[in-house]
Design an enzyme around this catalytic site. Sequence first.
Site, PDB file in Angstrom:
ATOM      1  N   GLY A   1      -4.163 -11.497  34.564  1.00  0.00           N
ATOM      2  CA  GLY A   1      -2.958 -11.596  33.991  1.00  0.00           C
ATOM      3  C   GLY A   1      -2.120 -10.551  34.254  1.00  0.00           C
ATOM      4  O   GLY A   1      -1.798  -9.887  35.704  1.00  0.00           O
ATOM      5  N   ILE A   2      -1.300 -10.011  33.208  1.00  0.00           N
ATOM      6  CA  ILE A   2      -0.310  -8.931  33.540  1.00  0.00           C
ATOM      7  C   ILE A   2      -0.786  -7.647  33.745  1.00  0.00           C
ATOM      8  O   ILE A   2      -0.288  -6.821  34.718  1.00  0.00           O
ATOM      9  CB  ILE A   2       0.331  -8.758  32.206  1.00  0.00           C
ATOM     10  CG1 ILE A   2       1.383 -10.077  31.839  1.00  0.00           C
ATOM     11  CG2 ILE A   2       1.475  -7.717  32.100  1.00  0.00           C
ATOM     12  CD1 ILE A   2       1.812  -9.918  30.367  1.00  0.00           C
TER      13      ILE A   2
ATOM     14  N   ASN B   1      -2.354  -2.775  28.004  1.00  0.00           N
ATOM     15  CA  ASN B   1      -2.392  -3.872  28.044  1.00  0.00           C
ATOM     16  C   ASN B   1      -3.448  -5.073  27.579  1.00  0.00           C
ATOM     17  O   ASN B   1      -3.233  -6.147  27.097  1.00  0.00           O
ATOM     18  CB  ASN B   1      -2.190  -4.589  29.853  1.00  0.00           C
ATOM     19  CG  ASN B   1      -2.299  -5.927  30.101  1.00  0.00           C
ATOM     20  OD1 ASN B   1      -1.507  -6.820  29.732  1.00  0.00           O
ATOM     21  ND2 ASN B   1      -3.374  -6.753  30.554  1.00  0.00           N
TER      22      ASN B   1
ATOM     23  N   TYR C   1      -2.530 -12.198  15.335  1.00  0.00           N
ATOM     24  CA  TYR C   1      -1.825 -11.957  16.555  1.00  0.00           C
ATOM     25  C   TYR C   1      -0.559 -11.322  16.314  1.00  0.00           C
ATOM     26  O   TYR C   1      -0.300 -10.309  16.669  1.00  0.00           O
ATOM     27  CB  TYR C   1      -1.859 -12.810  17.478  1.00  0.00           C
ATOM     28  CG  TYR C   1      -1.246 -12.843  18.978  1.00  0.00           C
ATOM     29  CD1 TYR C   1      -1.958 -12.231  19.854  1.00  0.00           C
ATOM     30  CD2 TYR C   1       0.109 -12.746  19.172  1.00  0.00           C
ATOM     31  CE1 TYR C   1      -1.595 -11.943  21.029  1.00  0.00           C
ATOM     32  CE2 TYR C   1       0.647 -12.689  20.303  1.00  0.00           C
ATOM     33  CZ  TYR C   1      -0.181 -12.184  21.397  1.00  0.00           C
ATOM     34  OH  TYR C   1       0.492 -11.914  22.493  1.00  0.00           O
TER      35      TYR C   1
ATOM     36  N   LYS D   1       0.671  -7.405  17.103  1.00  0.00           N
ATOM     37  CA  LYS D   1       1.440  -6.927  17.950  1.00  0.00           C
ATOM     38  C   LYS D   1       2.837  -6.400  17.134  1.00  0.00           C
ATOM     39  O   LYS D   1       3.774  -5.686  17.795  1.00  0.00           O
ATOM     40  CB  LYS D   1       2.168  -8.300  18.615  1.00  0.00           C
ATOM     41  CG  LYS D   1       0.959  -8.911  19.628  1.00  0.00           C
ATOM     42  CD  LYS D   1       0.919  -7.827  20.655  1.00  0.00           C
ATOM     43  CE  LYS D   1      -0.165  -8.422  21.769  1.00  0.00           C
ATOM     44  NZ  LYS D   1      -0.566  -7.506  22.921  1.00  0.00           N
TER      45      LYS D   1
ATOM     46  N   THR E   1      -0.912 -16.710  31.924  1.00  0.00           N
ATOM     47  CA  THR E   1      -2.291 -15.804  32.076  1.00  0.00           C
ATOM     48  C   THR E   1      -3.490 -16.795  31.481  1.00  0.00           C
ATOM     49  O   THR E   1      -3.398 -17.761  30.799  1.00  0.00           O
ATOM     50  CB  THR E   1      -1.896 -14.699  31.436  1.00  0.00           C
ATOM     51  OG1 THR E   1      -1.912 -14.764  30.013  1.00  0.00           O
ATOM     52  CG2 THR E   1      -0.631 -13.900  31.712  1.00  0.00           C
TER      53      THR E   1
END
Length: 262
Positions: free
Chosen positions: A18-19, A80, A152, A156, A189
Amino acid sequence: MSGELSGRVAIVTGGASGIGAASAALLSGAGAIVIVADLEEPTDGAWRFVQHDVTSEESWKALLSDVLAREGRLDVLVNNAGISGGPGSIESTDTELWQKVQAVNSEGVFLGCRTAIQGMKQAGPAKPQPGGSIVNISSVAGLQAGAGGLAYTASKGAVRLLTKSVALYCAEKKYGIRCNSVHPGGVDTPIFDGLYQLVGRESGKALLDARHPIGRMAEPSELAEVVLWLASDRSSFVTGAEITADGGLTTGLMRRQPFVAS
């Protein structure tokens, strides 16, 4: 820009896919020595892999010790690593899931920032001047909440304000360390694999694409460009910022549904 990070050392957590993987590739391409820190080894890449658990204080200590012993310096940390936590609401989210998501997404970033500062503020033969750049990957869910995705969203949101606190602290201490957060919208992703398994990749991706005013999700490489900029001296006056890269998702009324993962 090729070579702009030459001689610098970067850690990327969750860098196996992914990222994280895209960021590791760009940082390496810019000349940095990249250490991918993940529970699972990446399948490719010209960087060193260290198995690492972001929820473990001891794992962070061991990682920093290893990097300083082998490379003599630390310049960049990309926090990340993250997990989704699913669509649960305040009534349906159980305590075990809540704690698991906070441990990875929030406490993992806290431990990473604290550990990185210890390495970045040091000067020595391999690094005459202290300093560095911490890049924390948050989400649009850390800026705008919905009724679902509770664990989540909360994790975040914590990353957003933790980042600002770290930035102010490092500025007050004159450590030369910058700290910024990145808030992606949908990025293609593995975090969406659960959705794709339910409705099929083509249908799932079409649904996610349609949520973005720009008409599509991002590719990991597009977010990696933001990470590279924040890691480089091109962003030398940027600290405590929240960089939103969401295809217009949080811009206005076109955003029809809560968005809970990036």
